[in-house]
Design a protein around this motif. Structure first.
Motif, PDB file in Angstrom:
ATOM      1  N   TRP A 132       0.718  -0.910   0.129  1.00  0.00           N
ATOM      2  CA  TRP A 132      -0.005   0.614  -0.275  1.00  0.00           C
ATOM      3  C   TRP A 132       0.357   1.537   0.020  1.00  0.00           C
ATOM      4  O   TRP A 132       0.482   2.042  -0.393  1.00  0.00           O
ATOM      5  CB  TRP A 132      -0.676   0.108   1.268  1.00  0.00           C
ATOM      6  N   THR A 133       2.143   1.719   0.373  1.00  0.00           N
ATOM      7  CA  THR A 133       2.843   2.535   0.280  1.00  0.00           C
ATOM      8  C   THR A 133       3.923   2.644  -0.457  1.00  0.00           C
ATOM      9  O   THR A 133       4.238   3.955  -1.100  1.00  0.00           O
ATOM     10  CB  THR A 133       3.958   2.664   1.859  1.00  0.00           C
ATOM     11  N   ASP A 134       4.649   1.062  -0.511  1.00  0.00           N
ATOM     12  CA  ASP A 134       4.784   1.360  -2.413  1.00  0.00           C
ATOM     13  C   ASP A 134       5.028   0.482  -3.370  1.00  0.00           C
ATOM     14  O   ASP A 134       6.130  -0.449  -2.864  1.00  0.00           O
ATOM     15  CB  ASP A 134       6.531   1.709  -1.281  1.00  0.00           C
ATOM     16  N   PRO A 135       3.725   0.388  -4.087  1.00  0.00           N
ATOM     17  CA  PRO A 135       3.442  -1.055  -4.506  1.00  0.00           C
ATOM     18  C   PRO A 135       4.508  -1.037  -5.824  1.00  0.00           C
ATOM     19  O   PRO A 135       4.587  -1.904  -6.675  1.00  0.00           O
ATOM     20  CB  PRO A 135       2.145  -0.041  -5.354  1.00  0.00           C
ATOM     21  N   ASP A 136       5.462  -0.089  -6.398  1.00  0.00           N
ATOM     22  CA  ASP A 136       6.134  -0.349  -7.329  1.00  0.00           C
ATOM     23  C   ASP A 136       6.909  -1.155  -7.049  1.00  0.00           C
ATOM     24  O   ASP A 136       7.515  -1.137  -7.914  1.00  0.00           O
ATOM     25  CB  ASP A 136       6.214   1.122  -8.490  1.00  0.00           C
ATOM     26  N   LYS A 137       8.117  -0.877  -5.477  1.00  0.00           N
ATOM     27  CA  LYS A 137       8.594  -1.469  -5.107  1.00  0.00           C
ATOM     28  C   LYS A 137       8.798  -3.356  -5.087  1.00  0.00           C
ATOM     29  O   LYS A 137       7.640  -3.689  -5.301  1.00  0.00           O
ATOM     30  CB  LYS A 137       9.544  -1.201  -3.987  1.00  0.00           C
ATOM     31  N   PRO A 138       9.815  -3.647  -5.821  1.00  0.00           N
ATOM     32  CA  PRO A 138      10.121  -5.035  -5.957  1.00  0.00           C
ATOM     33  C   PRO A 138       9.295  -5.972  -4.543  1.00  0.00           C
ATOM     34  O   PRO A 138      10.092  -5.334  -3.519  1.00  0.00           O
ATOM     35  CB  PRO A 138      11.493  -5.816  -6.098  1.00  0.00           C
TER      36      PRO A 138
END
Length: 141
Positions: free
Chosen positions: A58-64
């Motif tokens: 939810w906070t950084d969905p693009d991060k692996p």
């Protein structure tokens, strides 16, 4: 919210997730009961019957997404040692060398398995190798 140590990604339980999503915990329960994964993704890990999610979804969905190590709670530790869950709690309360949890979310203590394997070696307590093996395989599926 609970911050995890460096070796364990941040996990959130249902109350924290409800706050993050701006909804009530009852709504989270309802989504889970209906398996409404369009609104709520499936839990990343279930420890002692309690679901947890990686905060980063939810906070950084693009991060692996990091791979979670096998995690255990009081119920799983009890199974590893063939004892009742209350016995594990007593070990902790008496301060007899039981490992400190890696993270505590709400009332759920969460550990990785290696500290308990070390506890077994140090104390001479027998550990059920087949239970440990099955717990280690849970996250690999």
């Amino acid at each position: 919210m609970t911050e995890a140590p460096e070796n364990l990604p941040d996990l959130v339980g249902q109350p924290d997730l409800a706050k993050m999503l701006g909804t009530s915990i009852n709504t989270i329960h309802s989504w889970r009961a209906r398996e409404d994964y369009g609104k709520l993704r499936k839990a990343d890990v279930v420890v002692s019957g309690t679901p947890f999610w990686l905060k980063q979804h939810w906070t950084d969905p693009d991060k692996p997404v990091p791979t979670l190590p096998p995690l255990v709670g009081v119920k799983e530790v009890a199974a590893m040692f063939d004892v009742e869950p209350d016995t594990v709690t007593i070990w902790f309360q008496r301060g007899n060398g039981a490992p400190r949890e890696n993270v505590k979310i709400g009332r759920t203590r969460i550990w990785t398995i290696p500290p308990w394997e070390e506890f077994a070696r140090r104390t001479g307590r027998p550990i059920n190798a087949s239970v440990v093996k099955s717990l280690k395989q849970v996250n690999q599926q």
